[in-house]
Design a protein around this motif. Structure first.
Motif, PDB file in Angstrom:
ATOM      1  N   PRO A 168       4.037  12.438  -2.997  1.00  0.00           N
ATOM      2  CA  PRO A 168       5.175  12.891  -3.806  1.00  0.00           C
ATOM      3  C   PRO A 168       6.485  12.245  -3.342  1.00  0.00           C
ATOM      4  N   LEU A 169       7.384  12.048  -4.269  1.00  0.00           N
ATOM      5  CA  LEU A 169       8.719  11.531  -3.976  1.00  0.00           C
ATOM      6  C   LEU A 169       9.506  12.639  -3.279  1.00  0.00           C
ATOM      7  N   ASN A 170      10.156  12.305  -2.148  1.00  0.00           N
ATOM      8  CA  ASN A 170      10.897  13.358  -1.437  1.00  0.00           C
ATOM      9  C   ASN A 170      12.271  13.586  -2.074  1.00  0.00           C
ATOM     10  N   ALA A 171      12.990  14.574  -1.568  1.00  0.00           N
ATOM     11  CA  ALA A 171      14.281  14.976  -2.145  1.00  0.00           C
ATOM     12  C   ALA A 171      15.339  13.878  -2.054  1.00  0.00           C
ATOM     13  N   LYS A 172      15.194  12.967  -1.101  1.00  0.00           N
ATOM     14  CA  LYS A 172      16.159  11.870  -0.934  1.00  0.00           C
ATOM     15  C   LYS A 172      15.813  10.672  -1.810  1.00  0.00           C
ATOM     16  N   GLY A 173      14.702  10.753  -2.554  1.00  0.00           N
ATOM     17  CA  GLY A 173      14.319   9.665  -3.448  1.00  0.00           C
ATOM     18  C   GLY A 173      13.534   8.558  -2.770  1.00  0.00           C
ATOM     19  N   SER A 174      12.882   8.858  -1.644  1.00  0.00           N
ATOM     20  CA  SER A 174      12.083   7.837  -0.967  1.00  0.00           C
ATOM     21  C   SER A 174      10.658   8.342  -0.768  1.00  0.00           C
ATOM     22  N   TYR A 175       9.783   7.428  -0.397  1.00  0.00           N
ATOM     23  CA  TYR A 175       8.382   7.781  -0.156  1.00  0.00           C
ATOM     24  C   TYR A 175       7.810   6.844   0.895  1.00  0.00           C
ATOM     25  N   SER A 176       6.709   7.251   1.514  1.00  0.00           N
ATOM     26  CA  SER A 176       5.971   6.446   2.476  1.00  0.00           C
ATOM     27  C   SER A 176       4.500   6.776   2.285  1.00  0.00           C
ATOM     28  N   LEU A 177       3.715   5.765   1.990  1.00  0.00           N
ATOM     29  CA  LEU A 177       2.315   5.950   1.626  1.00  0.00           C
ATOM     30  C   LEU A 177       1.413   5.149   2.556  1.00  0.00           C
ATOM     31  N   GLY A 178       0.442   5.823   3.191  1.00  0.00           N
ATOM     32  CA  GLY A 178      -0.548   5.141   4.016  1.00  0.00           C
ATOM     33  C   GLY A 178      -1.657   4.589   3.127  1.00  0.00           C
ATOM     34  N   VAL A 179      -2.037   3.322   3.379  1.00  0.00           N
ATOM     35  CA  VAL A 179      -3.005   2.644   2.508  1.00  0.00           C
ATOM     36  C   VAL A 179      -4.061   1.925   3.347  1.00  0.00           C
ATOM     37  N   LYS A 180      -5.316   1.952   2.858  1.00  0.00           N
ATOM     38  CA  LYS A 180      -6.409   1.154   3.416  1.00  0.00           C
ATOM     39  C   LYS A 180      -7.062   0.437   2.251  1.00  0.00           C
ATOM     40  N   LEU A 181      -7.216  -0.873   2.372  1.00  0.00           N
ATOM     41  CA  LEU A 181      -7.856  -1.671   1.320  1.00  0.00           C
ATOM     42  C   LEU A 181      -9.138  -2.301   1.845  1.00  0.00           C
ATOM     43  N   GLY A 182     -10.133  -2.435   0.966  1.00  0.00           N
ATOM     44  CA  GLY A 182     -11.407  -3.022   1.366  1.00  0.00           C
ATOM     45  C   GLY A 182     -11.759  -4.294   0.623  1.00  0.00           C
ATOM     46  N   ILE A 183     -11.100  -4.579  -0.509  1.00  0.00           N
ATOM     47  CA  ILE A 183     -11.404  -5.791  -1.282  1.00  0.00           C
ATOM     48  C   ILE A 183     -10.727  -6.973  -0.605  1.00  0.00           C
ATOM     49  N   LYS A 184     -11.570  -7.896  -0.104  1.00  0.00           N
ATOM     50  CA  LYS A 184     -11.032  -9.043   0.637  1.00  0.00           C
ATOM     51  C   LYS A 184     -10.367 -10.037  -0.305  1.00  0.00           C
ATOM     52  N   GLY A 185      -9.371 -10.716   0.238  1.00  0.00           N
ATOM     53  CA  GLY A 185      -8.604 -11.691  -0.531  1.00  0.00           C
ATOM     54  C   GLY A 185      -7.206 -11.167  -0.818  1.00  0.00           C
ATOM     55  N   LYS A 186      -6.537 -11.866  -1.729  1.00  0.00           N
ATOM     56  CA  LYS A 186      -5.171 -11.493  -2.097  1.00  0.00           C
ATOM     57  C   LYS A 186      -5.215 -10.329  -3.089  1.00  0.00           C
ATOM     58  N   ASN A 187      -4.542  -9.235  -2.748  1.00  0.00           N
ATOM     59  CA  ASN A 187      -4.498  -8.041  -3.593  1.00  0.00           C
ATOM     60  C   ASN A 187      -3.103  -7.884  -4.188  1.00  0.00           C
ATOM     61  N   ASP A 188      -3.042  -7.863  -5.522  1.00  0.00           N
ATOM     62  CA  ASP A 188      -1.775  -7.575  -6.208  1.00  0.00           C
ATOM     63  C   ASP A 188      -1.676  -6.064  -6.324  1.00  0.00           C
ATOM     64  N   LEU A 189      -0.565  -5.507  -5.837  1.00  0.00           N
ATOM     65  CA  LEU A 189      -0.380  -4.060  -5.812  1.00  0.00           C
ATOM     66  C   LEU A 189       0.979  -3.692  -6.405  1.00  0.00           C
ATOM     67  N   ARG A 190       1.095  -2.439  -6.833  1.00  0.00           N
ATOM     68  CA  ARG A 190       2.369  -1.893  -7.285  1.00  0.00           C
ATOM     69  C   ARG A 190       2.317  -0.378  -7.150  1.00  0.00           C
ATOM     70  N   ILE A 191       3.488   0.236  -7.146  1.00  0.00           N
ATOM     71  CA  ILE A 191       3.605   1.694  -7.130  1.00  0.00           C
ATOM     72  C   ILE A 191       4.042   2.136  -8.522  1.00  0.00           C
ATOM     73  N   VAL A 192       3.402   3.180  -9.040  1.00  0.00           N
ATOM     74  CA  VAL A 192       3.687   3.658 -10.389  1.00  0.00           C
ATOM     75  C   VAL A 192       3.964   5.164 -10.354  1.00  0.00           C
ATOM     76  N   SER A 193       4.898   5.586 -11.184  1.00  0.00           N
ATOM     77  CA  SER A 193       5.134   7.012 -11.418  1.00  0.00           C
ATOM     78  C   SER A 193       5.411   7.163 -12.903  1.00  0.00           C
ATOM     79  N   GLY A 194       4.478   7.777 -13.612  1.00  0.00           N
ATOM     80  CA  GLY A 194       4.611   7.887 -15.066  1.00  0.00           C
ATOM     81  C   GLY A 194       4.562   6.507 -15.695  1.00  0.00           C
ATOM     82  N   SER A 195       5.590   6.160 -16.460  1.00  0.00           N
ATOM     83  CA  SER A 195       5.639   4.840 -17.094  1.00  0.00           C
ATOM     84  C   SER A 195       6.507   3.861 -16.316  1.00  0.00           C
ATOM     85  N   THR A 196       6.994   4.259 -15.148  1.00  0.00           N
ATOM     86  CA  THR A 196       7.846   3.401 -14.323  1.00  0.00           C
ATOM     87  C   THR A 196       7.008   2.760 -13.233  1.00  0.00           C
TER      88      THR A 196
END
Length: 137
Positions: free
Chosen positions: A99-127
């Motif tokens: 969840p987005l905190n009250a100050k408008g920031s976030y921190s997300l822990g991530v683990k990826l398993g697909i080897k190679g270059k991964n294109d990623l983005r963060i989404v909330s609703g349509s943004t």
């Protein structure tokens, strides 16, 4: 004659009260509308929603933990920030969200398993954030 005098006096009194009511109503109306009183009207424009995202690393081993941090504007605190990965031509939501905190920031822990270059983005609703890359080796 006495009746007509009282009657005309009553009509005059009603006329004065009516005129006072109209003047008073006009004063109240002009006080309620800033444009009528000459005050500057400032329109509130909704801030366009936006998300930033920055990974803590650009290259990791498979299933190694890293963090994606960022800020969001124009979104309510508590909004769900979801990590998406481009798989072929589709964006797929991964089981990583925070969840987005009250100050408008976030921190997300991530683990990826697909080897190679991964294109990623963060989404909330349509943004969505701009695309960032993390290479899994």
């Amino acid at each position: 004659m006495a009746i007509t005098k009282r009657y005309s006096l009553r009509i005059a009194a009603v006329g004065v009260i009516s005129a006072a009511s109209v003047v008073l109503a006009g004063t109240v109306a002009s006080a309620a509308t800033p444009a009528a009183s000459g005050a500057t009207v400032v329109k509130a424009t909704a801030a366009k929603a936006g998300i930033t995202a920055k990974p803590s690393v650009t290259s990791v081993k498979a299933w190694e933990l890293f963090r994606v941090t960022g800020t969001a504007t124009g979104l309510k605190p508590g909004s769900k920030m979801v990590l998406q990965q481009k798989q072929g031509a589709k964006w797929v939501s991964l089981p990583a969200s925070v969840p987005l905190n009250a100050k408008g920031s976030y921190s997300l822990g991530v683990k990826l398993g697909i080897k190679g270059k991964n294109d990623l983005r963060i989404v909330s609703g349509s943004t969505a954030s701009p695309v960032f890359n993390v290479t899994v080796r």
